[in-house]
Design a protein around this motif. Sequence first.
Motif, mmCIF file in Angstrom:
data_model
loop_
_atom_site.group_PDB
_atom_site.id
_atom_site.type_symbol
_atom_site.label_atom_id
_atom_site.label_comp_id
_atom_site.label_asym_id
_atom_site.label_seq_id
_atom_site.Cartn_x
_atom_site.Cartn_y
_atom_site.Cartn_z
ATOM 1 N N UNK A 1 0.831 -1.209 0.000
ATOM 2 C CA UNK A 1 0.000 0.000 0.000
ATOM 3 C C UNK A 1 0.865 1.259 0.000
ATOM 4 N N UNK A 2 1.910 1.239 0.830
ATOM 5 C CA UNK A 2 2.788 2.412 0.888
ATOM 6 C C UNK A 2 3.562 2.600 -0.420
ATOM 7 N N UNK A 3 4.032 1.497 -1.006
ATOM 8 C CA UNK A 3 4.751 1.580 -2.283
ATOM 9 C C UNK A 3 3.837 2.069 -3.392
ATOM 10 N N UNK A 4 2.591 1.578 -3.399
ATOM 11 C CA UNK A 4 1.664 1.990 -4.444
ATOM 12 C C UNK A 4 1.323 3.474 -4.322
ATOM 13 N N UNK A 5 1.123 3.954 -3.103
ATOM 14 C CA UNK A 5 0.853 5.383 -2.902
ATOM 15 C C UNK A 5 2.005 6.231 -3.417
ATOM 16 N N UNK A 6 3.223 5.776 -3.188
ATOM 17 C CA UNK A 6 4.389 6.507 -3.685
ATOM 18 C C UNK A 6 4.481 6.418 -5.201
ATOM 19 N N UNK A 7 4.156 5.241 -5.750
ATOM 20 C CA UNK A 7 4.234 5.059 -7.199
ATOM 21 C C UNK A 7 3.303 6.003 -7.934
ATOM 22 N N UNK A 8 2.115 6.238 -7.384
ATOM 23 C CA UNK A 8 1.162 7.157 -8.017
ATOM 24 C C UNK A 8 1.771 8.557 -8.136
ATOM 25 N N UNK A 9 2.557 8.959 -7.148
ATOM 26 C CA UNK A 9 3.180 10.278 -7.174
ATOM 27 C C UNK A 9 4.308 10.413 -8.172
ATOM 28 N N UNK A 10 4.723 9.296 -8.799
ATOM 29 C CA UNK A 10 5.812 9.336 -9.771
ATOM 30 C C UNK A 10 5.329 9.509 -11.206
ATOM 31 N N UNK A 11 3.999 9.463 -11.408
ATOM 32 C CA UNK A 11 3.450 9.504 -12.757
ATOM 33 C C UNK A 11 2.729 10.831 -12.994
ATOM 34 N N UNK A 12 2.747 11.282 -14.255
ATOM 35 C CA UNK A 12 2.072 12.522 -14.615
ATOM 36 C C UNK A 12 0.548 12.383 -14.453
ATOM 37 N N UNK A 13 -0.149 13.465 -14.204
ATOM 38 C CA UNK A 13 -1.616 13.411 -14.243
ATOM 39 C C UNK A 13 -2.088 12.836 -15.581
ATOM 40 N N UNK A 14 -2.997 11.891 -15.496
ATOM 41 C CA UNK A 14 -3.474 11.203 -16.687
ATOM 42 C C UNK A 14 -2.688 9.950 -17.019
ATOM 43 N N UNK A 15 -1.552 9.769 -16.382
ATOM 44 C CA UNK A 15 -0.712 8.608 -16.666
ATOM 45 C C UNK A 15 -1.221 7.339 -16.011
#
Length: 459
Positions: free
Chosen positions: A365-379
């Motif tokens: 869960x923590x890794x996934x939350x961080x992963x979302x922050x690595x992608x552009x909006x819409x990505x």
Amino acid sequence: MVVTPPRRGHSGNPQREAGDEIAGLAARKAAARLLAAVIDARTPLDGLTDNEHGHPQYKALDSRDRALVRAILVTALRHRMTIAGLLSKRLEKPLPPNATALSHILHVAAAQILFLDVPDSAAVDLAVTHAKSDPRTLRFSGLVNGVLRSLARAKETELALALAATSEAPEWFSERLTDAYGTDKARAILAAHRHEAPVDFTVKADPTLWAERLGGVVLPTGTVRVEKLAANVTDLPGFANGAWWVQDAAASLPAHLFGDIRGQRVADLCAAPGGKTAQLILAGAQVTAIDASRNRLARLKQNLDRLGLTADLVQTDLLDYRPAHLFDAVLLDAPCSSTGTVRRHPDVPWTKTMADIEKLADLQRRLLAHAVGLVKPGGRIVFSNCSLDPIEGEELYRAFLADKPGTAADPIRPGEFAGVDPFLTPDGTLRTTPADLALESPGISGLDGFFAARMRRTD
């Protein structure tokens, strides 16, 4: 791959060798010691049998005896409950809780008698000699002899019945499968775990050609599958020139979920050993491969070099990673309990616990939350792992979407790519199990247990 030991010679009937050592005894002692490490200390088998960093008792053996030890251990773990039941029938009373050394000697010998191509007399005699050599088991050498000789006499009449009546898993694992998949599907998964997994190859091009060259078949997903290898992987045609890599068919699916990524910047998180990295590169992406382990990242580079592929490699803890520019897409194949790989790793149900699964789910869960922050909006974000447990898959995905503003489901649609439809869930996620993909025989059927879900960043 499980190696069937020879019936005669070095690891067969006991003989005297240099140093007055009994032939095959060192291998059986190592097998019992490593079985103890798995069952009593919950130590993963792969680490124990690593040729460079494995257990000293294992590394002291020659290559032939190492192969025998691994065959014994994989077999003893794959059929642990059946072996335990047949041994128990021959004991007047259960072994005391502190008699673990004796139990491991019996299990090592029983695995050979029931499932491996080792003469019964050799398995029995070596077990008795082993028991006599250990002060903890010396007084039980007569029991070892009697129990194992009885087992050898009765295996033709009792083994099939015992297999039919037994599930090869600890209670906690069987219960989790039943809760998640229902009684019938859980039984089918456990039955699949009794069979050694086939070898799957992801090929750069022309699966039909490589199926012919490797002696396999092409699966609906495009993976080339071989039931039994005729040689070591490194000696097969196509290895040296990087025409393919070994990757379970289920593990190849998540990389397809991005669609057309030509020219896009894609991050492969927790990337080693690099099968998905290679897929993303071949799909035309500019890939950044990230892994916390320096050794695993070095292995990834070696794999990419053989395949003639390149990626930007970053060694860091993912939760500390802050790129200069956001990515167009990210793939997180998260660390997990690996309960989907029991066909290849039969130690997993014996080295993991429910507490481990819950702890790993929290990390995911923590890794996934961080992963979302690595992608552009819409990505796009693709989350996957090789666990069978919904706590690490379906339940985590639903809870994450409910709790994470700025992230939306991006369901996988039927017909998106070849072979995916049988594995789609009503939520538009992907779920495979070892009981799926039934082909003409158990040895060529099945998949690793895998979960994958696709999301988009919306803010």
